[in-house]
Every structure is written in C-alpha cells, then in structure tokens.
Design a protein around this motif. Structure first.
Motif, mmCIF file in Angstrom:
data_model
loop_
_atom_site.group_PDB
_atom_site.id
_atom_site.type_symbol
_atom_site.label_atom_id
_atom_site.label_comp_id
_atom_site.label_asym_id
_atom_site.label_seq_id
_atom_site.Cartn_x
_atom_site.Cartn_y
_atom_site.Cartn_z
ATOM 1 N N GLU A 81 0.834 -1.211 0.000
ATOM 2 C CA GLU A 81 0.000 0.000 0.000
ATOM 3 C C GLU A 81 0.863 1.254 0.000
ATOM 4 O O GLU A 81 0.534 2.241 -0.672
ATOM 5 C CB GLU A 81 -0.917 -0.016 1.218
ATOM 6 C CG GLU A 81 -1.976 -1.101 1.181
ATOM 7 C CD GLU A 81 -2.807 -1.114 2.441
ATOM 8 O OE1 GLU A 81 -2.447 -0.366 3.390
ATOM 9 O OE2 GLU A 81 -3.808 -1.857 2.496
ATOM 10 N N LEU A 82 1.984 1.241 0.725
ATOM 11 C CA LEU A 82 2.869 2.394 0.751
ATOM 12 C C LEU A 82 3.494 2.640 -0.614
ATOM 13 O O LEU A 82 3.608 3.800 -1.059
ATOM 14 C CB LEU A 82 3.969 2.169 1.798
ATOM 15 C CG LEU A 82 4.999 3.289 1.958
ATOM 16 C CD1 LEU A 82 4.303 4.596 2.350
ATOM 17 C CD2 LEU A 82 6.043 2.909 2.997
ATOM 18 N N VAL A 83 3.873 1.583 -1.310
ATOM 19 C CA VAL A 83 4.441 1.728 -2.658
ATOM 20 C C VAL A 83 3.414 2.333 -3.601
ATOM 21 O O VAL A 83 3.736 3.214 -4.411
ATOM 22 C CB VAL A 83 4.928 0.359 -3.171
ATOM 23 C CG1 VAL A 83 5.265 0.439 -4.654
ATOM 24 C CG2 VAL A 83 6.151 -0.095 -2.381
ATOM 25 N N GLU A 84 2.155 1.890 -3.509
ATOM 26 C CA GLU A 84 1.116 2.449 -4.381
ATOM 27 C C GLU A 84 0.903 3.931 -4.112
ATOM 28 O O GLU A 84 0.735 4.731 -5.045
ATOM 29 C CB GLU A 84 -0.182 1.665 -4.174
ATOM 30 C CG GLU A 84 -0.115 0.220 -4.655
ATOM 31 C CD GLU A 84 -1.394 -0.534 -4.345
ATOM 32 O OE1 GLU A 84 -2.279 0.064 -3.694
ATOM 33 O OE2 GLU A 84 -1.509 -1.713 -4.736
ATOM 34 N N VAL A 85 0.928 4.316 -2.823
ATOM 35 C CA VAL A 85 0.760 5.729 -2.478
ATOM 36 C C VAL A 85 1.916 6.562 -3.022
ATOM 37 O O VAL A 85 1.727 7.656 -3.601
ATOM 38 C CB VAL A 85 0.643 5.894 -0.949
ATOM 39 C CG1 VAL A 85 0.698 7.369 -0.562
ATOM 40 C CG2 VAL A 85 -0.656 5.273 -0.449
ATOM 41 N N LEU A 86 3.140 6.076 -2.875
ATOM 42 C CA LEU A 86 4.308 6.799 -3.386
ATOM 43 C C LEU A 86 4.268 6.927 -4.901
ATOM 44 O O LEU A 86 4.658 7.961 -5.460
ATOM 45 C CB LEU A 86 5.583 6.092 -2.941
ATOM 46 C CG LEU A 86 5.884 6.136 -1.428
ATOM 47 C CD1 LEU A 86 7.129 5.313 -1.107
ATOM 48 C CD2 LEU A 86 6.077 7.574 -0.972
ATOM 49 N N GLN A 87 3.796 5.890 -5.586
ATOM 50 C CA GLN A 87 3.707 5.955 -7.045
ATOM 51 C C GLN A 87 2.723 7.024 -7.480
ATOM 52 O O GLN A 87 2.985 7.778 -8.430
ATOM 53 C CB GLN A 87 3.302 4.592 -7.599
ATOM 54 C CG GLN A 87 4.388 3.532 -7.504
ATOM 55 C CD GLN A 87 3.915 2.164 -7.965
ATOM 56 O OE1 GLN A 87 2.708 1.938 -8.116
ATOM 57 N NE2 GLN A 87 4.846 1.259 -8.187
ATOM 58 N N HIS A 88 1.588 7.126 -6.793
ATOM 59 C CA HIS A 88 0.602 8.152 -7.145
ATOM 60 C C HIS A 88 1.123 9.542 -6.821
ATOM 61 O O HIS A 88 0.882 10.491 -7.581
ATOM 62 C CB HIS A 88 -0.706 7.878 -6.394
ATOM 63 C CG HIS A 88 -1.510 6.759 -6.966
ATOM 64 N ND1 HIS A 88 -2.285 6.885 -8.097
ATOM 65 C CD2 HIS A 88 -1.646 5.462 -6.557
ATOM 66 C CE1 HIS A 88 -2.879 5.734 -8.363
ATOM 67 N NE2 HIS A 88 -2.512 4.850 -7.443
#
Length: 334
Positions: free
Chosen positions: A302-309
């Motif tokens: 979930e943290l990786v997805e947030v950083l990507q956005h």
C-alpha cells in the motif's frame, strides 16, 4: 458439528443440543476403549469428550451446554446404573468445559489460534485450570461414596486431571482448526501431506513399540507438520502419536514394557503432554509470524502504491474502510 445457522430453523436448537450430545458420547466411547488402573481406580489417559465440549462451546456458544450434560449422562449410564452421585459427576463434567469457555472468552481467545498468546491461554486456562473442576468433583465423589480410599485421592486426582486436560490439548485445537480450514484444501499440498502421513505411520509405531524407547524421534515429525501445515498438521500428528502411545501403554508393550501402573501413567502423560504442548505452541507461533509477515507485506504494498501516485502528481487512492472486526482503522492524522 451442526453450524449456528441451524438455530434459525424450527427445532434448530434441539438439533444442535442433540448433535453435541452425540459427539460427546461418541468421543467418550472412544476414550473408554483404553483404560489404566491407578490405586484401584480405573482412569482414561486421554478423555476426548472434554476437548469436544470446549470446542462446541467456543464454536456454537454457551447455549449448547445441555448437550454436554446429556452426552455425559449417556456415557455414565453406559457404565453404571443411575444413582444420586451421578448428578454430581454430570455437574462436574459440564461445569469444567463451561468454565473453560468463559475463561477463554474473558481472555479474548481467538478460535483460529493465530497467536502464540491463544495457545498459551488454551493451555493454562482452558486445559490446566478449568479441568481442575471435573477432576476434583469426580474423585471427591468417589471418596465420599466409599469407592476410593481417601489416602489414594491425590494419585487418582492427578491421573483424572491430566486425562481431562489432555483431551482439551489434543482435541479442541484440532476441531477448531478443522472448523476454520478451507475446504477442499489446495491440491498442490496433497503430495507433501501424503508423504508426511506415510512417514508418520512408519516412524511413530517404531518410536513407540521399540524396546529402546526412542520416543524423541516423533519431535522432528511434529516440527515438520507445524512448519508446513500449521495447526491442522501438527495436531493430527500429535493425536496419532498420542493414540498409539496410549495403546502401547495400556498393553504394557514397547516403551512401556516392564513398568508399574504408576510408572506407565507418569511416562505416558509426560510424553503426551510435552508432545501436545510442542505441537500446539509451535504451530501457533509459526502462524502468528506468518500473519505478521503478511500484514507487513500488505502495508509495504500500500505504501508503494501511495508513493507511485504521489510521484505521478495524482491523489493517492482512498484507503479501505475498516471491516466488521474493526481492523484497519483509517488514519486521521494530517
């Protein structure tokens, strides 16, 4: 066992109580197949009905307690005629698992045994503490009725208590794990499961029936089962080993040859207890670690997805709302 949805049907509660009584009685008949004599009193090294009763109360709720009393009545009446002291025995056999369920609920016990804490709570509260009731009431009634010499109270009491506790340690975790397991199991694990079963059927009899008493050979098997199949695998191996050890002990064969009845009971219960504790606590610890790892992996994803956005200049996706159990509370911090 009959599921809780049966309660919604006409006569569902009666069906549930009768099902619990039938399971209790069947487990009692299995437990009575092997008995040992301690100071003139006949006891069972493992009393499976206590495990069935505790599991039923945890799965179906405290409302099913009449089924325990009814099953215990059938079991007692299959051995003797009805007398006034039978009511005391029924009270003890019912009160012990009910007390165990209440203690476990108060300790916030999880029936999936996914935490080491759950294993410890089941051992010390569900088995060792609550089963003091049934053993004390049962042996006390034997003394009051003149069927047991008061000087032999403690040896018989200890054997009775350990037998009831072993029923909880061996049967309750297995029933709880089977109730929560996915059916049918993944086909990819059948080959290893078959190999484990074959090795167990070969290794366990050799360890128990060999005169040199290599009982320690079963522990690598328990560890293998716990590592690969968690609670279901380890408790099935423990139950198989315990049953074969009980058969050998009551026959005075293999590792139990040439021992007195007291020595047989002490050796058997020490072995069964150590093995059941190893299987239960090790599998609970492994399950807890795997659940923790999955939670960390999910949080990292979930943290990786947030950083990507954020890197792409987009608003991060909304977090999932908490489930019915209250897990995953939203973060209100700025």
């Amino acid at each position: 066992m009959v599921g809780t949805e049966v309660l919604r049907r006409p006569g569902g509660y009666a069906v549930q109580v009768l099902a619990v009584a039938a399971c209790y009685y069947a487990a009692a008949r299995l437990g009575l197949l092997r008995q040992l004599s301690v100071e003139g009193a006949v006891v069972t090294p493992i009393w499976p009905p206590t495990g069935v009763a505790v599991a039923a109360l945890l799965i179906l709720g405290l409302r099913c307690w009449p089924g325990i009393t009814l099953g215990a009545l059938f079991a007692v009446m299959s051995l003797t005629t009805f007398r006034v002291d039978v009511l005391g025995t029924l009270a003890g056999q019912t009160a012990a698992p009910v007390c165990a369920a209440l203690l476990l609920r108060r300790a916030r016990f999880h029936t999936d045994l996914g935490r080491l804490r759950d294993g410890l709570v089941l051992v010390f509260l569900g088995a060792m503490s609550a089963m003091l009731i049934s053993s004390t009431v049962g042996v006390g009634l034997l003394v009051l009725a003149g069927k047991l010499n008061a000087a032999h109270f403690w040896p018989v009491w200890l054997a009775w208590w350990v037998g009831d506790a072993m029923g909880v340690l061996l049967v309750t975790p297995l029933l709880l794990s089977l109730h929560g397991a996915r059916w049918p199991p993944p086909l990819a694990r059948w080959k290893e499961a078959t190999a484990l079963a074959v090795v167990a059927c070969i290794l366990v009899p050799v360890a128990i029936y060999t005169s040199i008493s290599p009982l320690f050979l079963v522990y690598p098997l328990i560890i293998w089962a716990a590592l690969r199949f968690q609670l279901v695998g380890s408790m099935l191996c423990a139950l198989l080993t315990s049953v074969l050890a009980t058969v050998a002990a009551t026959d005075g064969a293999g590792s139990f040859a040439g021992l007195s009845p007291i020595e047989i009971m002490a050796k058997l219960q020490a072995f069964n207890g150590a093995m059941a504790l190893t299987a239960l606590l090790l599998s609970a610890l492994i399950t807890e670690q795997r659940n923790t790892r999955r939670s960390v992996e999910k949080a990292c994803q979930e943290l990786v997805e947030v950083l990507q956005h954020l890197t792409a200049g987009e608003a991060p996706p909304p977090r999932a709302q908490p489930g019915p159990e209250g897990a995953g509370e939203p973060d209100d911090r700025p």
